[in-house]
Design a protein around this motif. Structure first.
Motif, PDB file in Angstrom:
ATOM      1  N   TYR A 160       8.038   0.608   3.453  1.00  0.00           N
ATOM      2  CA  TYR A 160       7.566   1.978   3.661  1.00  0.00           C
ATOM      3  C   TYR A 160       6.203   2.139   2.967  1.00  0.00           C
ATOM      4  O   TYR A 160       5.843   1.318   2.140  1.00  0.00           O
ATOM      5  CB  TYR A 160       8.594   2.991   3.121  1.00  0.00           C
ATOM      6  N   PRO A 161       5.417   3.153   3.336  1.00  0.00           N
ATOM      7  CA  PRO A 161       5.724   4.308   4.191  1.00  0.00           C
ATOM      8  C   PRO A 161       5.447   4.093   5.679  1.00  0.00           C
ATOM      9  O   PRO A 161       5.923   4.848   6.507  1.00  0.00           O
ATOM     10  CB  PRO A 161       4.802   5.400   3.643  1.00  0.00           C
ATOM     11  N   GLU A 162       4.672   3.064   6.038  1.00  0.00           N
ATOM     12  CA  GLU A 162       4.248   2.902   7.429  1.00  0.00           C
ATOM     13  C   GLU A 162       5.033   1.846   8.201  1.00  0.00           C
ATOM     14  O   GLU A 162       4.907   1.747   9.420  1.00  0.00           O
ATOM     15  CB  GLU A 162       2.750   2.534   7.493  1.00  0.00           C
ATOM     16  N   GLY A 163       5.807   1.037   7.512  1.00  0.00           N
ATOM     17  CA  GLY A 163       6.519  -0.044   8.188  1.00  0.00           C
ATOM     18  C   GLY A 163       5.583  -1.126   8.694  1.00  0.00           C
ATOM     19  O   GLY A 163       5.828  -1.743   9.738  1.00  0.00           O
ATOM     20  N   LEU A 164       4.515  -1.380   7.933  1.00  0.00           N
ATOM     21  CA  LEU A 164       3.558  -2.422   8.311  1.00  0.00           C
ATOM     22  C   LEU A 164       4.200  -3.793   8.150  1.00  0.00           C
ATOM     23  O   LEU A 164       5.061  -3.989   7.280  1.00  0.00           O
ATOM     24  CB  LEU A 164       2.303  -2.341   7.437  1.00  0.00           C
ATOM     25  N   SER A 165       3.755  -4.758   8.947  1.00  0.00           N
ATOM     26  CA  SER A 165       4.300  -6.113   8.825  1.00  0.00           C
ATOM     27  C   SER A 165       3.174  -7.136   8.717  1.00  0.00           C
ATOM     28  O   SER A 165       2.031  -6.872   9.116  1.00  0.00           O
ATOM     29  CB  SER A 165       5.183  -6.444  10.028  1.00  0.00           C
ATOM     30  N   ASP A 180       4.867 -11.896   1.477  1.00  0.00           N
ATOM     31  CA  ASP A 180       3.954 -12.813   2.160  1.00  0.00           C
ATOM     32  C   ASP A 180       4.321 -14.248   1.773  1.00  0.00           C
ATOM     33  O   ASP A 180       4.275 -14.600   0.591  1.00  0.00           O
ATOM     34  CB  ASP A 180       2.526 -12.460   1.712  1.00  0.00           C
ATOM     35  N   PRO A 181       4.683 -15.099   2.732  1.00  0.00           N
ATOM     36  CA  PRO A 181       5.112 -16.463   2.387  1.00  0.00           C
ATOM     37  C   PRO A 181       4.039 -17.268   1.650  1.00  0.00           C
ATOM     38  O   PRO A 181       4.365 -18.058   0.756  1.00  0.00           O
ATOM     39  CB  PRO A 181       5.452 -17.087   3.738  1.00  0.00           C
ATOM     40  N   ASN A 182       2.791 -17.081   2.016  1.00  0.00           N
ATOM     41  CA  ASN A 182       1.712 -17.815   1.335  1.00  0.00           C
ATOM     42  C   ASN A 182       1.601 -17.401  -0.128  1.00  0.00           C
ATOM     43  O   ASN A 182       1.407 -18.232  -1.013  1.00  0.00           O
ATOM     44  CB  ASN A 182       0.373 -17.586   2.047  1.00  0.00           C
ATOM     45  N   LEU A 183       1.742 -16.092  -0.377  1.00  0.00           N
ATOM     46  CA  LEU A 183       1.695 -15.610  -1.766  1.00  0.00           C
ATOM     47  C   LEU A 183       2.872 -16.154  -2.568  1.00  0.00           C
ATOM     48  O   LEU A 183       2.721 -16.510  -3.741  1.00  0.00           O
ATOM     49  CB  LEU A 183       1.721 -14.076  -1.802  1.00  0.00           C
ATOM     50  N   ILE A 184       4.020 -16.229  -1.938  1.00  0.00           N
ATOM     51  CA  ILE A 184       5.201 -16.729  -2.652  1.00  0.00           C
ATOM     52  C   ILE A 184       5.044 -18.209  -2.975  1.00  0.00           C
ATOM     53  O   ILE A 184       5.449 -18.670  -4.054  1.00  0.00           O
ATOM     54  CB  ILE A 184       6.491 -16.460  -1.838  1.00  0.00           C
ATOM     55  N   ASP A 185       4.444 -18.977  -2.077  1.00  0.00           N
ATOM     56  CA  ASP A 185       4.182 -20.388  -2.371  1.00  0.00           C
ATOM     57  C   ASP A 185       3.300 -20.524  -3.612  1.00  0.00           C
ATOM     58  O   ASP A 185       3.552 -21.364  -4.482  1.00  0.00           O
ATOM     59  CB  ASP A 185       3.512 -21.071  -1.173  1.00  0.00           C
ATOM     60  N   VAL A 186       2.273 -19.674  -3.690  1.00  0.00           N
ATOM     61  CA  VAL A 186       1.377 -19.691  -4.858  1.00  0.00           C
ATOM     62  C   VAL A 186       2.137 -19.222  -6.094  1.00  0.00           C
ATOM     63  O   VAL A 186       2.013 -19.812  -7.175  1.00  0.00           O
ATOM     64  CB  VAL A 186       0.140 -18.802  -4.600  1.00  0.00           C
TER      65      VAL A 186
END
Length: 373
Positions: free
Chosen positions: A297-302, A350-356
């Motif tokens: 939320y608030p916009e439900g962006l993906s 974000d998968p890339n952020l999690i890898d880092v």
């Protein structure tokens, strides 16, 4: 001396060329370190010297600070120390043919660096109100006679009078930004205190966010912007009722909707500012609860429709929530946190952020220890 081959004095046309070349760059430079480098290069070139150092007065410590002296690291000296202290205190120019023949000269830096200071010229650096900002210093004249002249004093004074205005503008802007940062941090603390968080939470999230941003390859300038703006991520909580914000039990659907509204409230508080810090804070306030899978939320962006600032602060905020004690839970251990972020890779985060993040979790844990409640 260690300065290489000798040079000749400048012709007037060459001097003008140097002035115009540096003037065009100095007037548009707003980064202090880069401005000081330009000023030092200008002073050195105008006087045909081997080295030039810009000493700035630090009022907090009553010291003179050389941020980027040519050929050495940053150094500080008491504002009354040595030749530079004399020039700063008396506001008089100084020309010396051999520094070692002057009892005020401190040879400690020469001993450290293996450099041999001989001829020295220093002039006070002042603003239009005649307030002292620091000292302009050039070392070792590179012409055959190896001494600075009255003409050199005139040239360096010209460089100082021209550049002092640009320097003061940058210093004033830095002072304003520091005040702005302090206000932003305090406002961020207010938002957190209302939901029983601590000021240490704000500090930690800011440090985590900068650390992650740097590890992701963002520039130090942009990473610092995220650090400074991130304390405002929950500022919208100031408009949420205490009874809802600190309710010990489960929230009703209506109460949960009210709490979620803090993201929009924070954004609306900040969105109209032209200041880069507050613009970044507005983005972070609105988007740090969005999810990679679009269920936030608030916009439900993906995906990367959510700004990178929001994605970074989301990781930092959740990590701190998990890694520290809260009124409703005890801190999780590192293994449990690791498992959670692996599970939410590509879902919440974000998968890339999690890898880092996973590759640098030790850094997060070090920051946590450094800023314990």
């Amino acid at each position: 001396m260690s300065h290489g081959r000798l040079k000749r004095e400048l012709h007037s046309e060459e001097l003008l060329e140097i002035i115009f070349d540096y003037a065009s760059r100095i007037t548009i430079e707003n980064n202090l370190d880069r401005l000081l480098m330009l000023m030092e290069d200008m002073g050195r070139d105008m006087t045909v010297a081997d080295r030039c150092t810009l000493w700035l007065y630090d009022e907090k410590t009553d010291e003179l600070l050389a941020r980027i002296p040519h050929g050495m690291e940053k150094i500080r000296v008491p504002a009354t120390s040595g030749l530079v202290g004399y020039v700063y205190q008396t506001a008089n120019s100084l020309v010396i043919d051999d520094a070692y023949e002057d009892k005020r000269f401190c040879a400690e830096l020469d001993v450290k660096t293996g450099y041999r200071t001989k001829s020295v010229m220093m002039i006070p650096l002042t603003n239009k109100q005649n307030q002292r900002l620091g000292v302009y210093q050039v070392i070792n004249k590179l012409t055959a006679d190896e001494v600075f002249t009255a003409q050199d004093v005139k040239y360096l004074s010209l460089a100082a009078s021209y550049t002092a205005q640009a320097l003061e503008a940058v210093l004033t802007n830095i002072e304003m930004e520091e005040a702005q940062r302090e206000i932003i941090f305090k406002m961020g603390e207010i938002g957190e205190v209302r939901s029983k968080e601590t000021g240490a939470h704000v500090k930690r999230v800011a440090e985590y966010a900068k650390f992650l941003a740097m590890k992701c390859g963002l520039s130090e300038e942009e990473a610092d912007l995220i650090k400074v703006a991130s304390p405002m991520h929950d500022i919208g909580k100031v408009a949420i009722a205490d009874a809802i914000l600190n309710k010990p039990g489960k929230l009703s659907e209506e109460e949960f909707i009210a709490v979620r509204e803090h993201a929009n409230i924070g954004y609306n508080l900040l969105k109209n500012s032209n200041r880069s810090i507050l613009k970044a804070a507005a983005v972070i306030a609105k988007e740090h609860h969005e999810r990679w899978d679009g269920k936030g939320y608030p916009e439900g962006l993906s995906g990367d429709d959510t700004h990178i600032y929001g994605r970074i602060v989301s990781v930092a905020d959740v990590f701190d929530a998990l890694a520290t004690d809260r009124p409703y839970k005890k801190a999780w251990n590192a293994e449990k946190i690791l498992a959670h972020f692996k599970k939410e890779r590509g879902c919440q985060f974000d998968p890339n952020l999690i890898d880092v993040f996973l590759a640098n979790m030790d850094g997060f844990l070090q920051i946590k220890e450094q800023y314990e409640d």
